[in-house]
Design an enzyme around this catalytic site. Structure first.
Site, PDB file in Angstrom:
ATOM      1  N   CYS A 143       1.679 -40.442   7.336  1.00  0.00           N
ATOM      2  CA  CYS A 143       2.796 -39.620   7.811  1.00  0.00           C
ATOM      3  C   CYS A 143       3.884 -39.574   6.738  1.00  0.00           C
ATOM      4  CB  CYS A 143       3.341 -40.204   9.107  1.00  0.00           C
ATOM      5  SG  CYS A 143       4.902 -39.481   9.636  1.00  0.00           S
ATOM      6  N   SER A 159      -2.936  12.706   9.445  1.00  0.00           N
ATOM      7  CA  SER A 159      -2.074  11.565   9.203  1.00  0.00           C
ATOM      8  C   SER A 159      -0.628  12.045   9.252  1.00  0.00           C
ATOM      9  CB  SER A 159      -2.448  11.005   7.846  1.00  0.00           C
ATOM     10  OG  SER A 159      -1.615   9.954   7.539  1.00  0.00           O
ATOM     11  N   TYR A 164       0.838  -1.195   0.000  1.00  0.00           N
ATOM     12  CA  TYR A 164       0.000   0.000   0.000  1.00  0.00           C
ATOM     13  C   TYR A 164       0.879   1.253   0.000  1.00  0.00           C
ATOM     14  CZ  TYR A 164      -3.647   3.294   1.427  1.00  0.00           C
ATOM     15  OH  TYR A 164      -4.512   4.348   1.481  1.00  0.00           O
ATOM     16  N   ASP A 165       1.876   1.237   0.895  1.00  0.00           N
ATOM     17  CA  ASP A 165       2.775   2.386   0.994  1.00  0.00           C
ATOM     18  C   ASP A 165       3.492   2.625  -0.336  1.00  0.00           C
ATOM     19  OD1 ASP A 165       2.153   2.978   3.574  1.00  0.00           O
ATOM     20  OD2 ASP A 165       3.834   1.881   4.457  1.00  0.00           O
ATOM     21  N   ARG A 208     -10.777   7.841  14.094  1.00  0.00           N
ATOM     22  CA  ARG A 208     -10.345   8.925  13.228  1.00  0.00           C
ATOM     23  C   ARG A 208     -11.308   9.141  12.062  1.00  0.00           C
ATOM     24  NH1 ARG A 208      -4.496   8.959  10.401  1.00  0.00           N
ATOM     25  NH2 ARG A 208      -5.358   7.168   9.299  1.00  0.00           N
ATOM     26  N   ASP A 262       1.179   0.104  16.139  1.00  0.00           N
ATOM     27  CA  ASP A 262       0.358  -0.328  15.019  1.00  0.00           C
ATOM     28  C   ASP A 262      -1.013  -0.714  15.546  1.00  0.00           C
ATOM     29  OD1 ASP A 262      -0.121  -0.768  12.433  1.00  0.00           O
ATOM     30  OD2 ASP A 262       1.064  -2.596  12.256  1.00  0.00           O
ATOM     31  N   TYR A 319      -2.062   3.856  24.314  1.00  0.00           N
ATOM     32  CA  TYR A 319      -1.010   4.827  24.641  1.00  0.00           C
ATOM     33  C   TYR A 319      -1.413   6.187  24.099  1.00  0.00           C
ATOM     34  CZ  TYR A 319       2.662   1.703  26.332  1.00  0.00           C
ATOM     35  OH  TYR A 319       3.410   0.831  27.073  1.00  0.00           O
ATOM     36  N   CYS A 366       8.292 -43.919  14.096  1.00  0.00           N
ATOM     37  CA  CYS A 366       8.426 -42.699  13.294  1.00  0.00           C
ATOM     38  C   CYS A 366       9.738 -41.991  13.632  1.00  0.00           C
ATOM     39  CB  CYS A 366       7.260 -41.766  13.556  1.00  0.00           C
ATOM     40  SG  CYS A 366       7.296 -40.309  12.498  1.00  0.00           S
ATOM     41  N   CYS A 421       7.101 -41.608   8.261  1.00  0.00           N
ATOM     42  CA  CYS A 421       7.153 -43.060   8.510  1.00  0.00           C
ATOM     43  C   CYS A 421       6.025 -43.832   7.833  1.00  0.00           C
ATOM     44  CB  CYS A 421       7.122 -43.334  10.015  1.00  0.00           C
ATOM     45  SG  CYS A 421       5.499 -43.083  10.760  1.00  0.00           S
ATOM     46  N   GLU A 447       9.185   8.887  19.212  1.00  0.00           N
ATOM     47  CA  GLU A 447       8.225   7.978  19.864  1.00  0.00           C
ATOM     48  C   GLU A 447       8.048   6.709  19.034  1.00  0.00           C
ATOM     49  OE1 GLU A 447       4.650  10.302  19.899  1.00  0.00           O
ATOM     50  OE2 GLU A 447       5.695  12.030  20.792  1.00  0.00           O
ATOM     51  N   LYS A 507       9.421   4.550   8.925  1.00  0.00           N
ATOM     52  CA  LYS A 507       8.884   3.189   8.945  1.00  0.00           C
ATOM     53  C   LYS A 507       9.986   2.134   9.065  1.00  0.00           C
ATOM     54  CE  LYS A 507       4.342   3.530   8.033  1.00  0.00           C
ATOM     55  NZ  LYS A 507       3.742   2.662   7.070  1.00  0.00           N
ATOM     56  N   CYS A 567       0.681 -38.211  14.014  1.00  0.00           N
ATOM     57  CA  CYS A 567       1.142 -39.453  13.413  1.00  0.00           C
ATOM     58  C   CYS A 567       1.000 -40.553  14.457  1.00  0.00           C
ATOM     59  CB  CYS A 567       2.602 -39.290  13.009  1.00  0.00           C
ATOM     60  SG  CYS A 567       3.430 -40.861  12.747  1.00  0.00           S
ATOM     61  N   LYS A 606       5.977   4.109  16.907  1.00  0.00           N
ATOM     62  CA  LYS A 606       4.725   4.219  16.145  1.00  0.00           C
ATOM     63  C   LYS A 606       3.967   2.917  16.326  1.00  0.00           C
ATOM     64  CE  LYS A 606       2.866   5.505  11.632  1.00  0.00           C
ATOM     65  NZ  LYS A 606       1.937   4.405  11.438  1.00  0.00           N
TER      66      LYS A 606
HETATM   67  S1  IVH Z   1       1.047  11.535  15.754  1.00  0.00           S
HETATM   68  C1  IVH Z   1      -0.589  15.032  13.577  1.00  0.00           C
HETATM   69  N1  IVH Z   1       2.285   9.690  17.153  1.00  0.00           N
HETATM   70  O1  IVH Z   1       0.197   6.619  13.061  1.00  0.00           O
HETATM   71  C2  IVH Z   1       0.060  13.816  14.096  1.00  0.00           C
HETATM   72  N2  IVH Z   1       0.786   8.980  15.495  1.00  0.00           N
HETATM   73  O2  IVH Z   1      -0.388   8.226  10.080  1.00  0.00           O
HETATM   74  C3  IVH Z   1      -0.830  12.675  14.152  1.00  0.00           C
HETATM   75  N3  IVH Z   1       0.534   6.543  15.351  1.00  0.00           N
HETATM   76  O3  IVH Z   1      -2.957   6.550  12.492  1.00  0.00           O
HETATM   77  C4  IVH Z   1      -0.293  11.392  14.610  1.00  0.00           C
HETATM   78  N4  IVH Z   1       1.901   6.049  16.970  1.00  0.00           N
HETATM   79  O4  IVH Z   1      -2.639   6.647  14.958  1.00  0.00           O
HETATM   80  C5  IVH Z   1       1.419   9.930  16.175  1.00  0.00           C
HETATM   81  N5  IVH Z   1       3.434   8.190  18.507  1.00  0.00           N
HETATM   82  C6  IVH Z   1       2.569   8.443  17.532  1.00  0.00           C
HETATM   83  C7  IVH Z   1       1.899   7.397  16.855  1.00  0.00           C
HETATM   84  C8  IVH Z   1       1.017   7.713  15.823  1.00  0.00           C
HETATM   85  C9  IVH Z   1       1.076   5.559  16.073  1.00  0.00           C
HETATM   86  C10 IVH Z   1      -0.425   6.334  14.259  1.00  0.00           C
HETATM   87  C11 IVH Z   1      -1.593   7.256  14.281  1.00  0.00           C
HETATM   88  C12 IVH Z   1      -1.981   7.437  12.871  1.00  0.00           C
HETATM   89  C13 IVH Z   1      -0.729   7.060  12.125  1.00  0.00           C
HETATM   90  C14 IVH Z   1      -0.117   8.253  11.421  1.00  0.00           C
END
Ligand code: IVH
Length: 826
Positions: free
Chosen positions: A410, A84, A38-39, A138, A119, A225, A434, A413, A115, A316, A428, A117
């Site tokens: 199996c 985002s 996707y990215d 969101r 998932d 978090y 075996c 054996c 920080e 990433k 088995c 990120k």
């Molecule tokens: S900041 C304006 N901090 O990553 C800044 N996002 O595309 C907005 N995410 O879906 C996000 N850990 O939920 C921020 N430490 C972190 C994050 C974080 C995970 C997620 C966020 C969003 C996506 C950013």
């Protein structure tokens, strides 16, 4: 085509693909293409749009955040939009990000909040006067879904803020996620009970949060978090992002302790490497790290581009999910015989490692995912968990694929692969024969409670098996003193040259050079150099000054002693699935003879109290395997193992040894004892039943569907044989088993005793055996039915329970006196 037309077409394709995938993901928690792909597509689109600004359009997915809110939940309009983040995939892109800020702000020093990120799923939590009032997803960034009820189920989200000084209106933003261990546990349960398996922890979090029923979401362990704020009114927050996070922490929000303040691009990249190295060990999935300019003034000065702030970026990590193709589906037999299907894959890089195999867990999982050879699949490798196939990309299935089915035999054996009743597991049934199960089988066979071959540890067994000297349990009885001493030298040596040195004094002067050279040529780094060393043919002349031979002599003696076995120990030692010590003991007591037991069709095992269908089938499968029978023969003939306590079958067996009971125990659908009796009254032999037609069964008094069911069953694999053989064996048993004579009553007949605490004069096992010899049943827990409890020193809760229930308590002295009185030596 001009390059413009080509670009136009590609842009349209990309927009189509991306928005379909994005909608499926955000609105239905469905993964159509893995993140990494996707990215990549998104970056291609962005690059094309940048190169052809005339083709750009406001409704392109490149300018969109997430999906439209689903109509199942109330809408929440975000006062401050939920944005985002832009992505960086390389060091260079991170340096560009810092340079852009540097150029615009012209500061001497740039500090960032770095920080993890997480998932999961972005969430906004609204507090008014310190009280949680609403929580939303969101959605498309400006409107999300009201999931307050589900968020209230998450323990770490405060209902009410701690401390003081919070703004009258405070929106806290962060990530809801499912910890990895909870995800694994959840899926294990789902697989076991045939529930819906979650593709990854993020899907787990998103799916649970968007459950309509908060009770359902409460069953899925979610966490949270905080990483930022939204609307803030009637109060002030600190001037930096890091201080804000610290303040949120004091108000009661979980903030990751992986957050750091770092300086400049080098600080960011150090952080990235540090977190990357720790990624696999973290209790949750992260897909990268996030860098944010720490001071709010600077943030304001930088401002935003379409979807994301210019003052923050996500860096990433290599994706944990990738797409590849299934080339084959094979069965792997584990050390305990468990059959696990494994997908052989076209090699693919997942999170920095080349993955060529992925587990499919079990046959049910394959059926649920409908994975087929040739399919494009998404594989996931997270942390130190084995790579797994998480889903099939249905749109990419080639023509002519076939659903997968578990092979009947199996692959190692050739024994039958059987399904564990009620469980998703297959195994088995060639336990003794075996090769995949060899080490485990032999170690169990030799263990203290089985054949009790003292001194033969797991390490020895491993090397003997790897060297090909021991292939089955019978080979233990062929081990020579030379081989054992050789084994000892091999295991004691740190490397081939050390082994050569320790071998030398034991070799005849002539011809030793060739052996030593062969040893020195072994590759000491290879995993099995020891096995190879042991496999070398060597003629020894032991120099007893240079080696202690006691161990080998004792082991030979222990092996020899184990030849004289009791039936119960030997049965337990065979390692038959579900046959523990107490089942082995019961089998020995009831049937008395191995030659008889190894010929029994499975339903007859159910004649023994406490043996149910599952154990009986497992016994039946074991003895049906040619390889197991051969291994038994080898044990008795080559190994000269002798059973010292064979006896006639128990007279109690006579009870219920008739054709009607056999029909019942064979678990034929609809056949109750009463119906079986009617049937046998009309057709008194198995052959007559086999020759009959369904209408004869009806004439005998069976309901029509039962009659049809029986006829159908009789056509099933070997069912006719099962009845004929069962009938024949029953006849033999009846001839062998003595008439039911009144047995002399033991003084403890019908009474149950419980042992607890430590006894001084005899072991618990010995006490148990003595009590049983006097007719008692020895149980593991105290109840009202317990006749007495024997309490040694440091007796705990069982003694308390006995006192509470008023059960008689004996001390060791009383036990010894009682045993002596009834002729039992302690
Ligand atoms: S900041 C304006 N901090 O990553 C800044 N996002 O595309 C907005 N995410 O879906 C996000 N850990 O939920 C921020 N430490 C972190 C994050 C974080 C995970 C997620 C966020 C969003 C996506 C950013």
């Amino acid at each position: 085509m001009t390059s413009d037309a080509t670009a136009r077409q590609r842009i349209s394709e990309l927009r189509q693909q991306l928005s379909t995938a994005s909608r499926a993901y955000h609105e239905r928690d469905e993964l159509l293409i893995p993140d990494a792909e996707y990215d990549a597509l998104m970056r291609e689109l962005e690059a094309l749009e940048a190169a052809h600004p005339q083709l750009d359009s406001v409704d392109s997915p490149s300018h969109q955040v997430g999906g439209r809110p689903s109509s199942r939940f109330a809408e929440v309009v975000h006062a401050v939009p939920m944005l985002s983040l832009g992505n960086a995939f390389s060091e260079e892109e991170v340096r560009d990000f810092v340079r852009r800020i540097d150029e615009r702000l012209g500061r001497a020093q740039l500090l960032f909040s770095a920080e993890p990120k997480l998932d999961g799923l972005a969430i906004s939590l609204r507090y008014e006067d310190g009280v949680f009032v609403q929580g939303a997803t969101r959605g498309d960034g400006s409107t999300g879904e009201d999931v307050s009820a589900n968020l209230r189920q998450i323990r770490v989200i405060p209902d009410r803020l701690d401390g003081e000084g919070w703004p009258a209106v405070l929106e806290v933003r962060g990530e809801v996620y499912m910890p990895r261990a909870d995800f694994e546990k959840y899926n294990e349960q789902a697989r076991l009970h045939g529930g819906k398996v979650l593709a990854n922890p993020r899907n787990g979090a998103a799916g649970s949060l968007r459950q309509l029923d908060p009770k359902v979401s409460a069953q899925r362990p979610l966490s949270f978090y905080a990483y930022g704020t939204g609307e803030v009114n009637g109060g002030e927050l600190p001037a930096t992002h890091s201080a804000t996070l610290a303040q949120l922490d004091r108000w009661g929000f979980p903030v990751s302790d992986l957050c750091r303040v770092v300086e400049g691009a080098d600080g960011l990249l150090d952080y990235y490497r540090d977190i990357g190295a720790r990624r696999d060990g973290l209790p949750f999935d992260i897909d990268g790290v996030v860098y944010k300019l720490d001071d709010r003034d600077g943030q304001q000065a930088m401002g935003f581009v379409a979807r994301a702030p210019r003052w923050a970026i996500a860096h990433k990590f290599p994706a944990q999910e990738q797409t590849t193709t299934v080339e084959a589906i094979e069965i792997q037999i584990g050390r305990t015989g468990a059959a696990t299907p494994v997908a052989r894959l076209q090699p693919v890089q997942v999170a920095g490692v080349t993955v060529t195999n992925a587990t499919l867990h079990n046959a049910d999982q394959i059926a649920r995912l409908d994975v087929r050879v040739g399919d494009a699949v998404i594989v996931r490798r997270a942390g130190d968990v084995i790579p797994e196939v998480v889903s099939v990309i249905a749109e990419r299935r080639p023509e002519g694929t076939q659903p997968w089915t578990m092979p009947a035999a199996c692959p190692v054996c050739g024994a039958e692969i059987v399904r564990e009743e009620g469980a998703a597991a297959w195994r088995c049934s060639g336990e003794l024969s075996c090769p995949a199960q060899r080490k485990e089988t032999i170690a169990h066979f030799a263990s203290r409670r089985a054949m009790d071959i003292d001194g033969l540890g797991d390490r020895y067994i491993e090397t003997l098996v790897d060297a090909g000297i021991v292939r089955g349990v019978a080979d233990l009885y062929r081990l020579s003193r030379d081989q054992l001493l050789h084994l000892k030298l091999v295991l004691d040596a740190a490397d081939p040259s050390a082994l050569a040195a320790s071998l030398k004094p034991h070799l005849p002067a002539e011809g030793s050079g060739a052996v030593l050279n062969a040893v020195l040529r072994l590759d000491g780094d290879a995993a099995n150099w020891r096995a190879q060393a042991l496999a070398l043919p060597v003629a020894f002349e032991w120099n007893t000054k240079k080696i202690a031979t006691r161990w080998a002599d004792n082991l030979i003696a222990a092996i020899d002693a184990s030849r004289d076995a009791t039936l119960e120990r030997l049965l337990f030692a065979l390692g038959i699935e579900h046959v523990g010590e107490s089942t082995a003991k019961a089998l020995a007591q009831w049937f008395g003879d191995l030659e008889l037991i190894r010929q029994l069709p499975w339903p007859l095992f159910k004649r023994v109290p406490d043996i149910g269908g599952e154990v009986a089938r497992s016994l039946g499968h074991f003895f049906e395997q040619e390889g197991n029978q051969q291994a038994l023969d080898a044990l008795l003939k080559v190994g000269r193992v002798r059973i010292r306590d064979s006896h006639l079958p128990s007279a109690k067996l006579r009870d219920g040894l008739d054709l009607a009971q056999l029909l019942v125990e064979a678990e034929i659908p609809g056949i109750t004892r009463l119906r079986a009796e009617k049937l046998v009254a009309a057709m008194p032999s198995a052959q007559q039943i086999l020759d009959a037609e369904p209408e004869h069964f009806v004439a005998a008094g069976l309901p029509e569907d039962t009659a049809r069911g029986l006829a159908q069953w009789l056509e099933g694999d070997n069912h006719g044989q099962l009845l004929l053989k069962g009938e024949e064996r029953m006849r033999e048993l009846l001839q062998l088993a003595p008439e039911l004579a009144a047995q002399p009553a033991g003084p403890l007949d019908g009474r149950t005793a419980v042992l607890t605490g430590t006894l001084v004069r005899l072991t618990r096992d010995a006490a148990k055996a003595r009590l049983e010899a006097l007719g008692a049943k020895v149980a593991g827990s105290v109840s009202k039915k317990t006749a007495f409890v024997v309490a040694g020193s440091e007796a705990g809760s069982k003694l308390d329970k006995a006192v509470e229930l008023g059960v008689e308590v004996w001390d060791e002295e009383r036990l010894l006196a009682f045993l002596a009185e009834h002729g039992q030596q302690p």
